[in-house]
Motif scaffolding. Sequence first.
Motif, PDB file in Angstrom:
ATOM      1  N   ASN A 230       0.815  -1.211   0.000  1.00 54.80           N
ATOM      2  CA  ASN A 230       0.000   0.000   0.000  1.00 54.80           C
ATOM      3  C   ASN A 230       0.847   1.259   0.000  1.00 54.80           C
ATOM      4  OD1 ASN A 230      -2.474  -1.415   0.133  1.00 54.80           O
ATOM      5  ND2 ASN A 230      -2.145  -1.780   2.312  1.00 54.80           N
ATOM      6  N   MET A 231       2.060   1.196   0.518  1.00 55.97           N
ATOM      7  CA  MET A 231       2.949   2.350   0.577  1.00 55.97           C
ATOM      8  C   MET A 231       3.921   2.299  -0.596  1.00 55.97           C
ATOM      9  SD  MET A 231       1.707   3.751   3.193  1.00 55.97           S
ATOM     10  CE  MET A 231       2.897   5.069   3.396  1.00 55.97           C
ATOM     11  N   PHE A 232       4.191   3.460  -1.176  1.00 56.88           N
ATOM     12  CA  PHE A 232       4.986   3.503  -2.387  1.00 56.88           C
ATOM     13  C   PHE A 232       6.244   4.349  -2.222  1.00 56.88           C
ATOM     14  CE2 PHE A 232       0.551   2.945  -3.583  1.00 56.88           C
ATOM     15  CZ  PHE A 232       0.625   1.793  -4.352  1.00 56.88           C
ATOM     16  N   ILE A 233       7.225   4.038  -3.038  1.00 58.46           N
ATOM     17  CA  ILE A 233       8.463   4.802  -3.111  1.00 58.46           C
ATOM     18  C   ILE A 233       8.384   5.681  -4.354  1.00 58.46           C
ATOM     19  CG2 ILE A 233      10.969   4.657  -3.393  1.00 58.46           C
ATOM     20  CD1 ILE A 233      10.821   1.880  -2.110  1.00 58.46           C
ATOM     21  N   PRO A 234       8.672   6.977  -4.248  1.00 59.25           N
ATOM     22  CA  PRO A 234       8.645   7.819  -5.443  1.00 59.25           C
ATOM     23  C   PRO A 234       9.714   7.355  -6.435  1.00 59.25           C
ATOM     24  CG  PRO A 234       9.640   8.993  -3.619  1.00 59.25           C
ATOM     25  CD  PRO A 234       9.058   7.737  -3.048  1.00 59.25           C
ATOM     26  N   LYS A 235       9.355   7.367  -7.699  1.00 54.76           N
ATOM     27  CA  LYS A 235      10.303   6.949  -8.721  1.00 54.76           C
ATOM     28  C   LYS A 235      11.510   7.886  -8.740  1.00 54.76           C
ATOM     29  CE  LYS A 235      10.537   5.758 -13.632  1.00 54.76           C
ATOM     30  NZ  LYS A 235       9.762   5.675 -14.897  1.00 54.76           N
ATOM     31  N   THR A 236      11.263   9.171  -8.550  1.00 53.63           N
ATOM     32  CA  THR A 236      12.349  10.154  -8.494  1.00 53.63           C
ATOM     33  C   THR A 236      12.052  11.208  -7.434  1.00 53.63           C
ATOM     34  OG1 THR A 236      11.332  11.568 -10.193  1.00 53.63           O
ATOM     35  CG2 THR A 236      12.918   9.892 -10.946  1.00 53.63           C
ATOM     36  N   ILE A 237      13.100  11.859  -6.953  1.00 46.74           N
ATOM     37  CA  ILE A 237      12.959  13.040  -6.110  1.00 46.74           C
ATOM     38  C   ILE A 237      13.740  14.162  -6.781  1.00 46.74           C
ATOM     39  CG2 ILE A 237      12.613  11.800  -3.941  1.00 46.74           C
ATOM     40  CD1 ILE A 237      15.550  12.260  -3.280  1.00 46.74           C
ATOM     41  N   LEU A 238      13.380  15.394  -6.475  1.00 46.48           N
ATOM     42  CA  LEU A 238      14.000  16.548  -7.114  1.00 46.48           C
ATOM     43  C   LEU A 238      15.009  17.189  -6.168  1.00 46.48           C
ATOM     44  CD1 LEU A 238      13.886  18.442  -9.630  1.00 46.48           C
ATOM     45  CD2 LEU A 238      12.299  19.855  -8.291  1.00 46.48           C
ATOM     46  N   LEU A 239      16.256  17.315  -6.628  1.00 50.10           N
ATOM     47  CA  LEU A 239      17.286  18.034  -5.896  1.00 50.10           C
ATOM     48  C   LEU A 239      17.592  19.320  -6.665  1.00 50.10           C
ATOM     49  CD1 LEU A 239      19.784  15.173  -4.922  1.00 50.10           C
ATOM     50  CD2 LEU A 239      17.861  16.081  -3.612  1.00 50.10           C
ATOM     51  N   SER A 240      17.776  20.420  -5.976  1.00 51.11           N
ATOM     52  CA  SER A 240      18.004  21.686  -6.663  1.00 51.11           C
ATOM     53  C   SER A 240      18.936  22.591  -5.866  1.00 51.11           C
ATOM     54  CB  SER A 240      16.685  22.411  -6.913  1.00 51.11           C
ATOM     55  OG  SER A 240      16.070  22.760  -5.684  1.00 51.11           O
ATOM     56  N   LYS A 241      19.554  23.520  -6.572  1.00 50.42           N
ATOM     57  CA  LYS A 241      20.404  24.543  -5.984  1.00 50.42           C
ATOM     58  C   LYS A 241      20.151  25.859  -6.705  1.00 50.42           C
ATOM     59  CE  LYS A 241      22.904  22.738  -2.676  1.00 50.42           C
ATOM     60  NZ  LYS A 241      22.893  23.281  -1.307  1.00 50.42           N
ATOM     61  N   SER A 242      20.284  26.958  -5.998  1.00 47.05           N
ATOM     62  CA  SER A 242      20.149  28.279  -6.619  1.00 47.05           C
ATOM     63  C   SER A 242      21.155  29.235  -6.018  1.00 47.05           C
ATOM     64  CB  SER A 242      18.720  28.815  -6.450  1.00 47.05           C
ATOM     65  OG  SER A 242      18.440  29.006  -5.078  1.00 47.05           O
ATOM     66  N   VAL A 243      21.629  30.159  -6.807  1.00 41.74           N
ATOM     67  CA  VAL A 243      22.562  31.174  -6.332  1.00 41.74           C
ATOM     68  C   VAL A 243      22.156  32.534  -6.903  1.00 41.74           C
ATOM     69  CG1 VAL A 243      24.531  29.604  -6.124  1.00 41.74           C
ATOM     70  CG2 VAL A 243      24.158  30.822  -8.268  1.00 41.74           C
ATOM     71  N   SER A 244      22.520  33.594  -6.189  1.00 46.24           N
ATOM     72  CA  SER A 244      22.380  34.957  -6.666  1.00 46.24           C
ATOM     73  C   SER A 244      23.759  35.603  -6.634  1.00 46.24           C
ATOM     74  CB  SER A 244      21.402  35.755  -5.791  1.00 46.24           C
ATOM     75  OG  SER A 244      20.083  35.312  -5.989  1.00 46.24           O
ATOM     76  N   VAL A 245      24.092  36.313  -7.698  1.00 47.40           N
ATOM     77  CA  VAL A 245      25.423  36.924  -7.796  1.00 47.40           C
ATOM     78  C   VAL A 245      25.294  38.391  -8.165  1.00 47.40           C
ATOM     79  CG1 VAL A 245      27.721  36.747  -8.833  1.00 47.40           C
ATOM     80  CG2 VAL A 245      26.294  34.710  -8.629  1.00 47.40           C
ATOM     81  N   VAL A 246      26.054  39.242  -7.488  1.00 46.43           N
ATOM     82  CA  VAL A 246      26.123  40.668  -7.804  1.00 46.43           C
ATOM     83  C   VAL A 246      27.441  40.928  -8.542  1.00 46.43           C
ATOM     84  CG1 VAL A 246      26.206  43.021  -6.890  1.00 46.43           C
ATOM     85  CG2 VAL A 246      24.731  41.305  -5.792  1.00 46.43           C
ATOM     86  N   TYR A 247      27.349  41.521  -9.728  1.00 44.85           N
ATOM     87  CA  TYR A 247      28.529  41.850 -10.530  1.00 44.85           C
ATOM     88  C   TYR A 247      28.650  43.367 -10.684  1.00 44.85           C
ATOM     89  CZ  TYR A 247      29.126  37.009 -12.173  1.00 44.85           C
ATOM     90  OH  TYR A 247      29.341  35.658 -12.268  1.00 44.85           O
ATOM     91  N   ARG A 248      29.881  43.839 -10.685  1.00 51.25           N
ATOM     92  CA  ARG A 248      30.119  45.219 -11.116  1.00 51.25           C
ATOM     93  C   ARG A 248      29.949  45.282 -12.634  1.00 51.25           C
ATOM     94  NH1 ARG A 248      33.469  48.549  -7.658  1.00 51.25           N
ATOM     95  NH2 ARG A 248      34.008  47.476  -5.725  1.00 51.25           N
ATOM     96  N   VAL A 249      29.521  46.417 -13.111  1.00 53.80           N
ATOM     97  CA  VAL A 249      29.456  46.627 -14.562  1.00 53.80           C
ATOM     98  C   VAL A 249      30.237  47.889 -14.926  1.00 53.80           C
ATOM     99  CG1 VAL A 249      27.275  45.423 -14.868  1.00 53.80           C
ATOM    100  CG2 VAL A 249      27.259  47.859 -14.354  1.00 53.80           C
ATOM    101  N   LYS A 250      30.752  47.900 -16.138  1.00 54.35           N
ATOM    102  CA  LYS A 250      31.570  49.035 -16.597  1.00 54.35           C
ATOM    103  C   LYS A 250      30.832  49.756 -17.725  1.00 54.35           C
ATOM    104  CE  LYS A 250      35.754  46.384 -15.599  1.00 54.35           C
ATOM    105  NZ  LYS A 250      36.994  45.806 -16.157  1.00 54.35           N
TER     106      LYS A 250
END
Length: 250
Positions: A230-250
């Motif tokens: 009756n209990m199931f295992i998910p076929k897949t799970i989602l792993l994720s990463k995110s980043v924010s970066v501040v750059y100088r501009v010329k």
Amino acid sequence: MKFKYLFSFLTFLVLGSHAIADNIPEFPFLLANGDAEIKVKPDIAKISFTIIEFNKDSKEAKLSVANRGQALIALTRKLGIDDMQVTSTEYNKSTKRKRDEHYQDLDILGYDVSQNFTVELRDISLYSSFADQLISSQNVENIRTEFKVSNEAEIDRDLLKIATANAKRNASDLASGMGVKLGPMYAVSQDHHFASLEAVFGIYRGSVNAPPDYIPPPSLDFVPDAAGANMFIPKTILLSKSVSVVYRVK
């Protein structure tokens, strides 16, 4: 009176500009985000649950919880689950009372005694069998399952590299579109965004205070672990990463 209102308004503008300026670099910059995700097959199941009993006699309530806990430990051993994969907390006890129409506490009705358990299944093939019997057990509540992968740290490192590269590519595209040259990186943030900067420019995309142990929900693509389970295992799970970066501009 009009002068007083005008003075208050000007004071707000001055203070507000200083507050915003404290959060924004004093040089031209751009803010870019990068994300990466992957669906993977889980090989670990971490099951948490609570054993709870209500009784007029607190000793009887504790004894019932202890007996149920021992029965579940016997079940894990029967399934070949190592004792090191089972953890528990101390007992928790709360008093239940009658209440009058004004919600004032009256006589004691009895006591709730509970204990929390966590079972980590390194052999995920045992999940359905254990979870089915767990749900069928008396006095067991708050059953929660977290599906994981054993090489999550390695996958996280790879995702972080991809997310960072995506952020840099997005920054380059933004700079090119604005007709400016991308300069050196000024700041980088992992797993959340620069809320104050993004709020100022109206590009905030998500929760800033997401807990560090947040795990995305599994895919809805489930497959049965065993025939008739009756209990199931998910076929897949989602792993994720995110980043924010501040750059100088010329």
